[in-house]
Design an enzyme around this catalytic site. Structure first.
Site, PDB file in Angstrom:
ATOM      1  N   GLY A   5      49.517  52.755   0.194  1.00 28.52           N
ATOM      2  CA  GLY A   5      50.435  53.176   1.252  1.00 28.52           C
ATOM      3  C   GLY A   5      51.015  54.565   1.043  1.00 28.52           C
ATOM      4  O   GLY A   5      52.084  54.880   1.552  1.00 28.52           O
ATOM      5  N   GLY A   7      49.889  57.300   2.266  1.00 29.63           N
ATOM      6  CA  GLY A   7      49.855  58.036   3.533  1.00 29.63           C
ATOM      7  C   GLY A   7      51.092  57.755   4.359  1.00 29.63           C
ATOM      8  O   GLY A   7      51.760  58.671   4.846  1.00 29.63           O
ATOM      9  N   LYS A 178      54.621  47.865 -16.073  1.00 33.87           N
ATOM     10  CA  LYS A 178      53.711  48.567 -16.994  1.00 33.87           C
ATOM     11  C   LYS A 178      52.758  49.544 -16.287  1.00 33.87           C
ATOM     12  O   LYS A 178      52.610  50.693 -16.736  1.00 33.87           O
ATOM     13  CB  LYS A 178      52.912  47.513 -17.780  1.00 33.87           C
ATOM     14  CG  LYS A 178      52.511  47.887 -19.196  1.00 33.87           C
ATOM     15  CD  LYS A 178      53.550  48.549 -20.030  1.00 33.87           C
ATOM     16  CE  LYS A 178      53.683  48.000 -21.400  1.00 33.87           C
ATOM     17  NZ  LYS A 178      55.000  48.249 -21.987  1.00 33.87           N
ATOM     18  N   GLN A 181      54.607  52.637 -15.665  1.00 32.02           N
ATOM     19  CA  GLN A 181      54.876  53.391 -16.899  1.00 32.02           C
ATOM     20  C   GLN A 181      53.635  54.188 -17.298  1.00 32.02           C
ATOM     21  O   GLN A 181      53.721  55.355 -17.675  1.00 32.02           O
ATOM     22  CB  GLN A 181      55.238  52.437 -18.032  1.00 32.02           C
ATOM     23  CG  GLN A 181      56.537  51.672 -17.814  1.00 32.02           C
ATOM     24  CD  GLN A 181      56.773  50.667 -18.935  1.00 32.02           C
ATOM     25  OE1 GLN A 181      56.434  50.918 -20.084  1.00 32.02           O
ATOM     26  NE2 GLN A 181      57.360  49.533 -18.603  1.00 32.02           N
ATOM     27  N   CYS A 375      35.296  56.204  24.776  1.00 35.63           N
ATOM     28  CA  CYS A 375      34.121  56.913  24.287  1.00 35.63           C
ATOM     29  C   CYS A 375      32.840  56.076  24.448  1.00 35.63           C
ATOM     30  O   CYS A 375      32.295  56.015  25.545  1.00 35.63           O
ATOM     31  CB  CYS A 375      34.343  57.377  22.854  1.00 35.63           C
ATOM     32  SG  CYS A 375      33.307  58.799  22.471  1.00 35.63           S
ATOM     33  N   GLY A 377      32.728  53.033  24.683  1.00 35.21           N
ATOM     34  CA  GLY A 377      33.142  52.050  25.685  1.00 35.21           C
ATOM     35  C   GLY A 377      32.912  52.576  27.092  1.00 35.21           C
ATOM     36  O   GLY A 377      32.540  51.825  28.008  1.00 35.21           O
ATOM     37  N   MET A 378      33.118  53.865  27.300  1.00 41.62           N
ATOM     38  CA  MET A 378      32.873  54.475  28.614  1.00 41.62           C
ATOM     39  C   MET A 378      31.371  54.575  28.878  1.00 41.62           C
ATOM     40  O   MET A 378      30.883  54.298  29.974  1.00 41.62           O
ATOM     41  CB  MET A 378      33.532  55.854  28.651  1.00 41.62           C
ATOM     42  CG  MET A 378      33.311  56.633  29.916  1.00 41.62           C
ATOM     43  SD  MET A 378      31.818  57.653  29.772  1.00 41.62           S
ATOM     44  CE  MET A 378      32.127  58.849  31.044  1.00 41.62           C
ATOM     45  N   ARG A 462      28.199  62.715  20.690  1.00 39.63           N
ATOM     46  CA  ARG A 462      27.059  63.599  20.968  1.00 39.63           C
ATOM     47  C   ARG A 462      26.463  63.359  22.345  1.00 39.63           C
ATOM     48  O   ARG A 462      25.813  64.212  22.902  1.00 39.63           O
ATOM     49  CB  ARG A 462      25.934  63.332  19.962  1.00 39.63           C
ATOM     50  CG  ARG A 462      26.210  63.851  18.593  1.00 39.63           C
ATOM     51  CD  ARG A 462      24.975  63.819  17.715  1.00 39.63           C
ATOM     52  NE  ARG A 462      25.369  63.765  16.326  1.00 39.63           N
ATOM     53  CZ  ARG A 462      25.775  64.812  15.622  1.00 39.63           C
ATOM     54  NH1 ARG A 462      25.831  66.008  16.183  1.00 39.63           N
ATOM     55  NH2 ARG A 462      26.144  64.679  14.367  1.00 39.63           N
ATOM     56  N   HIS A 507      38.927  60.197  23.278  1.00 44.55           N
ATOM     57  CA  HIS A 507      39.636  59.212  22.439  1.00 44.55           C
ATOM     58  C   HIS A 507      41.152  59.343  22.643  1.00 44.55           C
ATOM     59  O   HIS A 507      41.825  59.982  21.834  1.00 44.55           O
ATOM     60  CB  HIS A 507      39.304  59.443  20.968  1.00 44.55           C
ATOM     61  CG  HIS A 507      37.928  59.053  20.584  1.00 44.55           C
ATOM     62  ND1 HIS A 507      37.587  57.754  20.277  1.00 44.55           N
ATOM     63  CD2 HIS A 507      36.797  59.783  20.455  1.00 44.55           C
ATOM     64  CE1 HIS A 507      36.296  57.696  19.975  1.00 44.55           C
ATOM     65  NE2 HIS A 507      35.795  58.910  20.076  1.00 44.55           N
ATOM     66  N   GLU A 509      43.401  57.390  21.990  1.00 45.03           N
ATOM     67  CA  GLU A 509      44.182  56.778  20.904  1.00 45.03           C
ATOM     68  C   GLU A 509      44.709  57.808  19.912  1.00 45.03           C
ATOM     69  O   GLU A 509      45.722  57.587  19.262  1.00 45.03           O
ATOM     70  CB  GLU A 509      43.353  55.711  20.177  1.00 45.03           C
ATOM     71  CG  GLU A 509      42.131  56.197  19.392  1.00 45.03           C
ATOM     72  CD  GLU A 509      40.845  56.251  20.209  1.00 45.03           C
ATOM     73  OE1 GLU A 509      40.933  56.363  21.451  1.00 45.03           O
ATOM     74  OE2 GLU A 509      39.753  56.203  19.609  1.00 45.03           O
TER      75      GLU A 509
HETATM   76  N1  GLN Z   1      27.834  57.070  19.922  1.00 44.75           N
HETATM   77  C1  GLN Z   1      28.371  57.753  21.048  1.00 44.75           C
HETATM   78  C2  GLN Z   1      28.051  59.237  21.030  1.00 44.75           C
HETATM   79  O1  GLN Z   1      27.732  59.774  20.017  1.00 44.75           O
HETATM   80  C3  GLN Z   1      29.866  57.522  21.186  1.00 44.75           C
HETATM   81  C4  GLN Z   1      30.649  58.045  20.044  1.00 44.75           C
HETATM   82  C5  GLN Z   1      32.058  57.501  19.977  1.00 44.75           C
HETATM   83  O2  GLN Z   1      32.343  56.459  20.528  1.00 44.75           O
HETATM   84  N2  GLN Z   1      32.938  58.188  19.284  1.00 44.75           N
HETATM   85  O3  GLN Z   1      28.126  59.886  22.045  1.00 44.75           O
END
Ligand code: GLN
Length: 533
Positions: A5, A7, A178, A181, A375, A377-378, A462, A507, A509
Site C-alpha cells: 500500500g 502507492g 521484527k 526492525q 475501448c 468494449g466499444m 491500435r 478510457h 475511467e
Molecule cells: N485491443 C483493442 C485495440 O488495440 C482495444 C484496446 C483497449 O481496450 N485498450 O484497439
C-alpha cells in the site's frame, strides 16, 4: 515492501499536505528495466495507467491523480530502463565531455536530475517520491543511493518515510515488529535513516510496540505512524491526520503548519461509510487467474470510477466479475445478467472470451440493461451491432480475425507499419485526444456540454472503427455521438430506445476522481438506479 500500500500511502500523504494549501506532486519509481508498463502482461503488473500526455505507467500514478485531483505527467514516472536510456543517449551525444561514465554517480545523478525536472514542472512545494520494491533488493539500490545523495547535498529539504508491514500471525495473535526492525537496518546500511515510519498492519500499532520500534529503529515514538487496514482507501488521509502526520512532516522541514481543509473529503468518506443503497454492477472483463487468486488489479481505474459515481448518489456498488468464457460454453447463463443494474465491458486485448462479451453486449441491448463499453468494449459493441442489426454475420475486428470479410474494426495504416517493424512499445494511440460530441446525444447531455462540444479523453489502442462501414451502421440506427475532428475517427457510439447504451473508444475511467466522478460513469449509475429500483 511491494503490494503493502505504498502507492496509496504516498497519495494520502500528498493529500494531507495539499489540504494544507501546499502544491504537491508525486513520482513513482519502478526499478525494472522496462521503459514503461505498456509491454507488460496484466498478470505481471496489474493495470497500465495512461497519463494525459500518453505515458503507459504504473497504476500508482492513478492513485496520485485520484487523491490529488490533478494530472500527473510523463516526467513523474521513472524506471531503471528509462534512466539508463537517457544516460546512454547522453553518452552517445558526447554530453559527458569524454570522461568515463560510471554506474555511480552517473545513474543516481540522472535520477536526481529527473526528479528535479518533474518537481520544477509541477511547481511543487512538496515532491513525493515513491520507490517501488522492497529495501535490500538489488534493483532499487541506485534509487536509494540517489535519495541518500539528495539528502547529503540538501539535508534540510529531504526526509525519508519507510512504509513497512507488521504481520500478526493468526496462531500467535501478536503484532511482530521484527520485519520492520530489519527493514530500518537495511535502509541504514544504504546510508539512510528513516525520519518517519508508517506501519501497515491489520490493526493500529500499540504503545509497547511503538516503544520497541523507537529503540530498535532509532526514532522518536511520535514519528511512528499507524496505517491499519481500512474499509475504503479514501479513509487513509483522515487516519493519517488523526496521527498528526502532516504536522510531523512539516516540523521536520521546519515549516509552520497551515490550516487544513479536508471538509469535502470527510463528507466523501462519510457518504462511503453510510450508504443509502446498494447497486449491483457487472464487469465483463478478462478473467485473470494466477494460481488460486483472481487479480482485479488490472481494472483498478474502472473499479474506482464505478465507486466514485456510485458514491455521488450515496450508493455503494457491489461489483461482480463476469467470466464471459462461461457464456460461450453455456449461453443459458446469460440470463444472470438480469440481476445487474448496469454492465460494463472494459478494455482488453486478444481474442479470449470475445464471443462471450459480444453475447453479453447483445443481451444488454435487447434487455435494456444500462451498458457502458470502454475501448475494446466499444469495438465489440460495434461488431455486435454490425452482426445482429446490419446482418454482417462475419463482422469482426482484424485483431480477432485478420481475414474477416467485414472488418468493422480495423488497424490504421500507420499502426500496420509499426507492427511490421516490431515497434510495439509505446506506439499505440496514447494519451488525450479531442472528441467532438454531437448535440442531442446521451453523451452530450451527460457531459453537460453547451457551447463548446469538445472534450478530451485518454486513449490506449491500435484498432479503430472502420469508417467504410459508418454509413451503413448509421442507417441502421447506430448513433455516432462523438468523433475526433482531426483524424475523423469515431469515438462514441450510442443506441436509441435504450435507457443507457453508450460505448467509447477512449478510457474515461482514467479521468474519474473521487470528488469528481466521470460524467459517463455517473450517467450509467444514475440510469441503473432509476431503471430497476
Ligand atoms: N485491443 C483493442 C485495440 O488495440 C482495444 C484496446 C483497449 O481496450 N485498450 O484497439
Amino acid at each position: 515492501m511491494s503490494g503493502v500500500g505504498k502507492g496509496v500511502a504516498t497519495a494520502s500523504i500528498g493529500k494531507i499536505l495539499q489540504s494544507r494549501g501546499f502544491r504537491v506532486t508525486a513520482l513513482k519509481i519502478d526499478p525494472y528495466i522496462n521503459i514503461d508498463a505498456g509491454t507488460m502482461n496484466p498478470l505481471e503488473h496489474g493495470e497500465v495507467f495512461v497519463t494525459y500526455d500518453g505515458d503507459e505507467c504504473d497504476q500508482d500514478i492513478g492513485n496520485y491523480e485520484r487523491f490529488l485531483n490533478q494530472n500527473i505527467y510523463k516526467n513523474n514516472y521513472l524506471t531503471t530502463g528509462r534512466v539508463y536510456e537517457t544516460v546512454i543517449h547522453k553518452e552517445r551525444n558526447l554530453e559527458y565531455d569524454g570522461r568515463c561514465v560510471e554506474v555511480v554517480p552517473d545513474i543516481p545523478n540522472e535520477v536526481i536530475s529527473k526528479i528535479k525536472k518533474a518537481a520544477k514542472k509541477a511547481k511543487a512545494d512538496f515532491t513525493l517520491i515513491e520507490i517501488g520494491g522492497t529495501v535490500g533488493e538489488y534493483q532499487n539500490m541506485l534509487f536509494l543511493e540517489a535519495g541518500r545523495m539528495m539528502k547529503l547535498t540538501n539535508p534540510k529539504n529531504v526526509i525519508f518515510i519507510l512504509v513497512s508491514y507488521a504481520p500478526i500471525p493468526s496462531k500467535i495473535g501478536e503484532m511482530k515488529t521484527k520485519p520492520t526492525q530489519w527493514a530500518a537496518k537495511t535502509l541504514n546500511s544504504a546510508g539512510i535513516q528513516p525520519d518517519i515510519l508508517l506501519i501497515r498492519a491489520a490493526y493500529a500499532v500499540d504503545e509497547p510496540r511503538k516503544r520497541k520500534l523507537s529503540i530498535f529503529c532509532n526514532m522518536n515514538p511520535d514519528d511512528i505512524i499507524s496505517a491499519p487496514d481500512v474499509e475504503s482507501i479514501y479513509e487513509i488521509p483522515l487516519n493519517f491526520e488523526k496521527e498528526k502526520l502532516s504536522n510531523r512532516i512539516l516540523k521536520k522541514f521546519s515549516m509552520r503548519p497551515r490550516k487544513t481543509n479536508l471538509k469535502n473529503w470527510k463528507k466523501l468518506v462519510n457518504d462511503i461509510k453510510n450508504p443509502k443503497r446498494k447497486i449491483k454492477i457487472a464487469i465483463a472483463g478478462k478473467y485473470f487467474r494466477s494460481g488460486k487468486f483472481t487479480l482485479m488489479d488490472s481494472y483498478i481505474s474502472v473499479i474506482e470510477a464505478i465507486k466514485h459515481a456510485a458514491y455521488s448518489f450515496k450508493a455503494v456498488p457491489k461489483i461482480d466479475w463476469i467470466d464471459t468464457e462461461e457464456y460461450e460454453k453455456n449461453p443459458k447463463k446469460l440470463k444472470e445478467l438480469k440481476n445487474y443494474k448496469a454492465v460494463i465491458v472494459p478494455g482488453g486485448f486478444g481474442s479470449r472470451g470475445i464471443e462471450g462479451k459480444i453475447k453479453t453486449i447483445e443481451f444488454c441491448r435487447k434487455n435494456k440493461i444500462p451498458f457502458l463499453g470502454l475501448c475494446y468494449g466499444m469495438q465489440l459493441a460495434t461488431i455486435e451491432f454490425a452482426r445482429n442489426i446490419c446482418g454482417l454475420k462475419n463482422a469482426n475486428s482484424t485483431e480477432i480475425n485478420p481475414k474477416t470479410k467485414n472488418p468493422v474494426i480495423d488497424i490504421m495504416a500507420d499502426q500496420k507499419e509499426k507492427m511490421k517493424n516490431k515497434k510495439y512499445g509505446g506506439t499505440m494511440r496514447l494519451g488525450a485526444y479531442a472528441c467532438e460530441v454531437m448535440p442531442e446525444t446521451k453523451s452530450y447531455q451527460a457531459y453537460g456540454l453547451k457551447k463548446d462540444p469538445i472534450i478530451f479523453e485518454r486513449h490506449r489502442h491500435r484498432y479503430e472503427f472502420n469508417n467504410k462501414y459508418r454509413e451503413l451502421l448509421e442507417k441502421k440506427g447506430l448513433k455516432i455521438a462523438g468523433v475526433n475532428p482531426d483524424l475523423n475517427l469515431v469515438e462514441i457510439i450510442e443506441i436509441e430506445n435504450h435507457p443507457f447504451f453508450v460505448a467509447v473508444q477512449f478510457h474515461p475511467e482514467f479521468l474519474s476522481r473521487p470528488l469528481h466522478p466521470h460524467p459517463l460513469f455517473k450517467e450509467l449509475i444514475k440510469s441503473g438506479l432509476k431503471n430497476h429500483s
